[in-house]
Design a protein around this motif. Structure first.
Motif, PDB file in Angstrom:
ATOM      1  N   PHE A   1      -9.149   3.664  -5.931  1.00 24.12           N
ATOM      2  CA  PHE A   1      -8.397   2.451  -5.618  1.00 24.12           C
ATOM      3  C   PHE A   1      -8.857   1.864  -4.281  1.00 24.12           C
ATOM      4  CE2 PHE A   1      -4.573  -0.027  -4.497  1.00 24.12           C
ATOM      5  CZ  PHE A   1      -4.428  -0.743  -5.676  1.00 24.12           C
ATOM      6  N   GLY A   2      -9.194   2.736  -3.347  1.00 22.46           N
ATOM      7  CA  GLY A   2      -9.703   2.262  -2.065  1.00 22.46           C
ATOM      8  C   GLY A   2     -11.006   1.498  -2.207  1.00 22.46           C
TER       9      GLY A   2
ATOM     10  N   SER B   1      -8.061   9.493  -7.345  1.00 20.29           N
ATOM     11  CA  SER B   1      -7.406   8.239  -7.709  1.00 20.29           C
ATOM     12  C   SER B   1      -7.260   7.335  -6.495  1.00 20.29           C
ATOM     13  CB  SER B   1      -6.023   8.520  -8.309  1.00 20.29           C
ATOM     14  OG  SER B   1      -6.131   9.302  -9.473  1.00 20.29           O
ATOM     15  N   ARG B   2      -6.908   7.918  -5.362  1.00 18.16           N
ATOM     16  CA  ARG B   2      -6.775   7.132  -4.132  1.00 18.16           C
ATOM     17  C   ARG B   2      -8.123   6.573  -3.695  1.00 18.16           C
ATOM     18  NH1 ARG B   2      -2.332   8.803  -0.189  1.00 18.16           N
ATOM     19  NH2 ARG B   2      -0.647   9.510  -1.527  1.00 18.16           N
ATOM     20  N   SER B   3      -9.150   7.406  -3.805  1.00 17.97           N
ATOM     21  CA  SER B   3     -10.489   6.972  -3.411  1.00 17.97           C
ATOM     22  C   SER B   3     -10.968   5.827  -4.291  1.00 17.97           C
ATOM     23  CB  SER B   3     -11.457   8.151  -3.503  1.00 17.97           C
ATOM     24  OG  SER B   3     -12.775   7.744  -3.227  1.00 17.97           O
TER      25      SER B   3
ATOM     26  N   PHE C   1      -1.309   7.992  -8.236  1.00 13.37           N
ATOM     27  CA  PHE C   1      -2.219   8.009  -7.096  1.00 13.37           C
ATOM     28  C   PHE C   1      -2.088   9.277  -6.254  1.00 13.37           C
ATOM     29  CE2 PHE C   1      -1.760   3.555  -8.208  1.00 13.37           C
ATOM     30  CZ  PHE C   1      -3.075   3.122  -8.178  1.00 13.37           C
ATOM     31  N   LEU C   2      -1.536  10.326  -6.825  1.00 15.76           N
ATOM     32  CA  LEU C   2      -1.368  11.558  -6.065  1.00 15.76           C
ATOM     33  C   LEU C   2      -2.685  12.313  -5.893  1.00 15.76           C
ATOM     34  CD1 LEU C   2       2.037  12.916  -7.440  1.00 15.76           C
ATOM     35  CD2 LEU C   2       1.589  11.626  -5.343  1.00 15.76           C
ATOM     36  N   GLU C   3      -3.600  12.164  -6.849  1.00 17.02           N
ATOM     37  CA  GLU C   3      -4.886  12.852  -6.756  1.00 17.02           C
ATOM     38  C   GLU C   3      -5.811  12.115  -5.793  1.00 17.02           C
ATOM     39  OE1 GLU C   3      -5.686  15.709  -8.094  1.00 17.02           O
ATOM     40  OE2 GLU C   3      -3.711  15.900  -9.031  1.00 17.02           O
ATOM     41  N   PRO C   4      -6.537  12.862  -4.939  1.00 15.16           N
ATOM     42  CA  PRO C   4      -7.460  12.216  -3.990  1.00 15.16           C
ATOM     43  C   PRO C   4      -8.472  11.294  -4.668  1.00 15.16           C
ATOM     44  CG  PRO C   4      -7.179  14.531  -3.433  1.00 15.16           C
ATOM     45  CD  PRO C   4      -6.481  14.319  -4.744  1.00 15.16           C
TER      46      PRO C   4
ATOM     47  N   PHE D   1       0.822  -1.211   0.000  1.00  7.78           N
ATOM     48  CA  PHE D   1       0.000   0.000   0.000  1.00  7.78           C
ATOM     49  C   PHE D   1       0.854   1.259   0.000  1.00  7.78           C
ATOM     50  CE2 PHE D   1      -3.791  -2.419   1.498  1.00  7.78           C
ATOM     51  CZ  PHE D   1      -4.713  -1.861   0.634  1.00  7.78           C
TER      52      PHE D   1
ATOM     53  N   LEU E   1       0.689   3.961  -3.190  1.00 10.63           N
ATOM     54  CA  LEU E   1      -0.006   5.227  -2.994  1.00 10.63           C
ATOM     55  C   LEU E   1       0.927   6.420  -3.108  1.00 10.63           C
ATOM     56  CD1 LEU E   1      -2.560   4.370  -0.161  1.00 10.63           C
ATOM     57  CD2 LEU E   1      -2.935   4.506  -2.625  1.00 10.63           C
TER      58      LEU E   1
END
Length: 245
Positions: A163-164, A159-161, A154-157, A145, A149
């Motif tokens: 993937f989450g 993109s992280r959301s 995955f720097l943009e929120p 992880f 990340l």
């Protein structure tokens, strides 16, 4: 997709490899500076244009270099498989071979999958998932992880959301994949090839492993700029001495 000349294959292989290594668009000057093709800069520029027009590469900005498309990544992975020697482990780094050999020392099946997952995450540059498939209530192991990340993708929120959300259902998706697909040999899914809808922005490498009569699965999901060669070598090496299928 149209066939490629030997020169185009050589240049495409270099572009994909460079982009995986650096994460930066690859220009003709990058290639001239790092590779000794024996072609003029003008010839390389023309071939990059052709590879872009035929769909293997893309140019994110007018002044930028090229990056691989899904078709470019697929060609690259197929080329890796085409060049694969009879024993992949011979091409692995000495330290990685030693780590794989150490996996045989784990008598506990869960410890084996935990260690295998950690090793795959480190080699493949992605989120590795692994575990036995016997108990649907037992969560699969996950590793990588932190590294994934921190990647540019995955720097943009958002993109992280996104993937989450994929991770919320990944255990169920992996078990479903094992039921619906032949995973005796490593499989590579890139972009829209991915049978998991929420994973179609990424690449996924996956295979089943049998150890001491226990069926398990091990996979890695991450940016398409994944270290395919190392991850494929590891998945094959894991299966070769352990797989009784």
């Amino acid at each position: 997709m149209p066939g490629l000349s030997e020169r185009q294959k050589e240049i495409l292989l270099a572009v994909v490899g460079e982009y995986i290594r650096t994460g930066e668009p690859v220009s003709s000057s990058d290639l001239c500076g790092r590779y000794r093709f024996g072609y003029s800069p003008a010839t390389i520029r023309n071939e990059l244009l052709t590879l872009t027009e035929t769909g293997y590469l893309a140019q994110p900005h007018t002044s930028a270099g090229r990056i691989p498309t899904d078709a470019g990544y697929r060609w690259y992975v197929d080329k890796i498989e085409e060049r694969r020697p009879q024993h992949d482990s011979l091409k692995m780094k000495r330290g990685e071979k030693h780590q794989i050999e150490n996996l045989d020392e784990y008598d506990d099946i869960e410890e084996f999958f935990r260690a295998s997952t950690e090793l795959l995450a480190g080699i493949g540059h992605g989120l590795a998932i692994g575990g036995s498939l016997g108990d649907a209530d037992e969560p699969l192991y996950k590793s990588g992880f932190g590294e994934i990340l921190g990647d540019a993708e995955f720097l943009e929120p958002e993109s992280r959301s996104r993937f989450g959300l994929l991770m919320d259902s990944i255990d169920e998706e992996m078990r479903g994949l094992a039921r619906s697909h032949d995973l005796i040999e490593p499989q590579v899914f890139i972009g829209d090839e991915n049978p998991i809808r929420e994973a179609r922005r990424y690449s996924m490498l996956v295979r089943q492993i049998t150890r001491d009569g226990t069926l398990g699965i091990i996979a890695i999901i991450g940016p398409k700029r994944m270290r395919y060669e190392g991850a494929l070598h590891l998945l094959r090496a894991l299966g070769a001495p352990l797989d009784n299928l």
